[in-house]
Write an enzyme that holds these catalytic residues in place. Structure first.
Site, mmCIF file in Angstrom:
data_model
loop_
_atom_site.group_PDB
_atom_site.id
_atom_site.type_symbol
_atom_site.label_atom_id
_atom_site.label_comp_id
_atom_site.label_asym_id
_atom_site.label_seq_id
_atom_site.Cartn_x
_atom_site.Cartn_y
_atom_site.Cartn_z
ATOM 1 N N HIS A 49 0.773 -1.073 -0.075
ATOM 2 C CA HIS A 49 -0.006 0.100 0.105
ATOM 3 C C HIS A 49 0.830 1.274 0.015
ATOM 4 O O HIS A 49 0.382 2.279 -0.600
ATOM 5 C CB HIS A 49 -0.951 -0.031 1.078
ATOM 6 C CG HIS A 49 -0.082 -0.095 2.472
ATOM 7 N ND1 HIS A 49 0.096 -1.229 3.081
ATOM 8 C CD2 HIS A 49 -0.053 0.900 3.301
ATOM 9 C CE1 HIS A 49 0.833 -0.938 4.146
ATOM 10 N NE2 HIS A 49 0.653 0.381 4.397
ATOM 11 N N SER A 68 9.945 0.965 3.003
ATOM 12 C CA SER A 68 11.193 1.092 3.106
ATOM 13 C C SER A 68 11.960 0.184 1.968
ATOM 14 O O SER A 68 12.984 0.174 1.666
ATOM 15 C CB SER A 68 11.706 0.332 4.437
ATOM 16 O OG SER A 68 11.339 -0.973 4.616
ATOM 17 N N GLY A 69 10.909 -0.807 1.224
ATOM 18 C CA GLY A 69 11.483 -1.684 0.375
ATOM 19 C C GLY A 69 12.281 -3.139 0.957
ATOM 20 O O GLY A 69 12.321 -4.169 0.324
ATOM 21 N N GLY A 102 10.984 -5.395 3.581
ATOM 22 C CA GLY A 102 10.250 -6.456 3.399
ATOM 23 C C GLY A 102 9.854 -7.101 2.072
ATOM 24 O O GLY A 102 10.044 -8.428 1.806
ATOM 25 N N GLU A 103 9.960 -6.279 1.054
ATOM 26 C CA GLU A 103 9.535 -6.875 -0.161
ATOM 27 C C GLU A 103 10.783 -7.293 -0.846
ATOM 28 O O GLU A 103 10.466 -8.471 -1.849
ATOM 29 C CB GLU A 103 9.197 -5.454 -1.017
ATOM 30 C CG GLU A 103 7.954 -4.637 -0.574
ATOM 31 C CD GLU A 103 7.863 -4.193 0.839
ATOM 32 O OE1 GLU A 103 6.544 -3.867 1.282
ATOM 33 O OE2 GLU A 103 8.990 -3.631 1.031
ATOM 34 N N HIS A 127 27.800 -6.448 -10.477
ATOM 35 C CA HIS A 127 28.603 -7.027 -9.503
ATOM 36 C C HIS A 127 27.820 -8.567 -9.106
ATOM 37 O O HIS A 127 28.067 -9.467 -8.901
ATOM 38 C CB HIS A 127 28.927 -6.581 -8.292
ATOM 39 C CG HIS A 127 30.000 -5.515 -8.719
ATOM 40 N ND1 HIS A 127 30.922 -5.059 -7.577
ATOM 41 C CD2 HIS A 127 30.579 -5.043 -9.661
ATOM 42 C CE1 HIS A 127 31.715 -4.187 -8.196
ATOM 43 N NE2 HIS A 127 31.864 -4.158 -9.351
ATOM 44 N N ASN A 128 26.366 -8.082 -8.885
ATOM 45 C CA ASN A 128 25.383 -9.372 -8.292
ATOM 46 C C ASN A 128 24.421 -9.856 -9.273
ATOM 47 O O ASN A 128 23.885 -10.487 -9.112
ATOM 48 C CB ASN A 128 24.737 -8.602 -7.026
ATOM 49 C CG ASN A 128 25.683 -8.086 -6.065
ATOM 50 O OD1 ASN A 128 25.571 -6.942 -5.861
ATOM 51 N ND2 ASN A 128 26.464 -8.971 -5.532
ATOM 52 N N ARG A 149 31.037 -15.793 -7.485
ATOM 53 C CA ARG A 149 30.681 -15.873 -6.404
ATOM 54 C C ARG A 149 28.843 -15.793 -6.467
ATOM 55 O O ARG A 149 28.290 -16.688 -5.528
ATOM 56 C CB ARG A 149 30.572 -14.281 -5.847
ATOM 57 C CG ARG A 149 31.977 -14.104 -5.525
ATOM 58 C CD ARG A 149 32.494 -12.538 -5.182
ATOM 59 N NE ARG A 149 33.791 -12.481 -4.970
ATOM 60 C CZ ARG A 149 34.584 -11.282 -5.096
ATOM 61 N NH1 ARG A 149 33.881 -10.429 -5.438
ATOM 62 N NH2 ARG A 149 35.814 -11.281 -4.915
#
Length: 165
Positions: free
Chosen positions: A17, A80-81, A83-84, A111-112, A150
């Protein structure tokens, strides 16, 4: 920065929300840039919504597209991002990265090889969020051997439950 839609023609997006208005704005802006955007919800504001289902569906769609040979990335938004990002990362094969500035957006891809970007709707303006998303979408994985190694170690643990020393 211009968008190369050949780099990522399909974007899966989900929110809670707190990110609903921002999600709608991103859908409009990305579609205007030529991206195919699939919105996994929610479609209406509900302050009691449970974001994990939306984010997990978006992450699953990213994996499904990739398994079928279609290049896709995801976007998950919340207050905040955090939990998502956690929810998306529960999907096997997803590497969701929480970004908060241009550098983290670029490095998440470079890199990831992150395939989902997580952002906090209460942390950034709409323009700032769009700029971070565009930086993420525009940045390819470096294919540098050390980064690939990695990522392979993470995938090995995800698939077999063991870590290489």
């Amino acid at each position: 920065m211009s968008t190369d839609t050949q780099l990522c023609p399909r974007i899966h997006i989900a929110t809670d929300h707190a990110g609903l208005d921002l999600s709608a704005d991103l859908v409009r802006r990305l579609a205007a840039k030529g991206y195919e955007v699939v919105d996994h919800g929610p479609k209406t504001y509900d302050p009691q919504d449970d974001y994990p289902a939306f984010c997990i569906r978006a992450a699953q769609a990213v994996i499904t597209d990739r398994q079928s040979g279609r290049h896709a990335l995801g976007i998950v938004l919340g207050g905040s991002g955090n939990g998502e990002q956690i929810a998306a990362n529960k999907v096997k094969g997803i590497r969701a990265a929480l970004v908060w500035n241009h550098s983290t957006a670029v490095l998440a891809r470079e890199h990831n090889d992150a395939n989902v970007v997580a952002l906090g709707a209460r942390q950034h303006s709409a323009q700032e969020t769009f700029d971070l998303v565009e930086a993420f979408l525009q940045t390819p994985f470096s294919n540098d051997e050390r980064h690939a190694r990695r990522i392979g170690q993470i995938a090995l643990f995800e698939n077999a439950g063991s870590v290489m020393e």
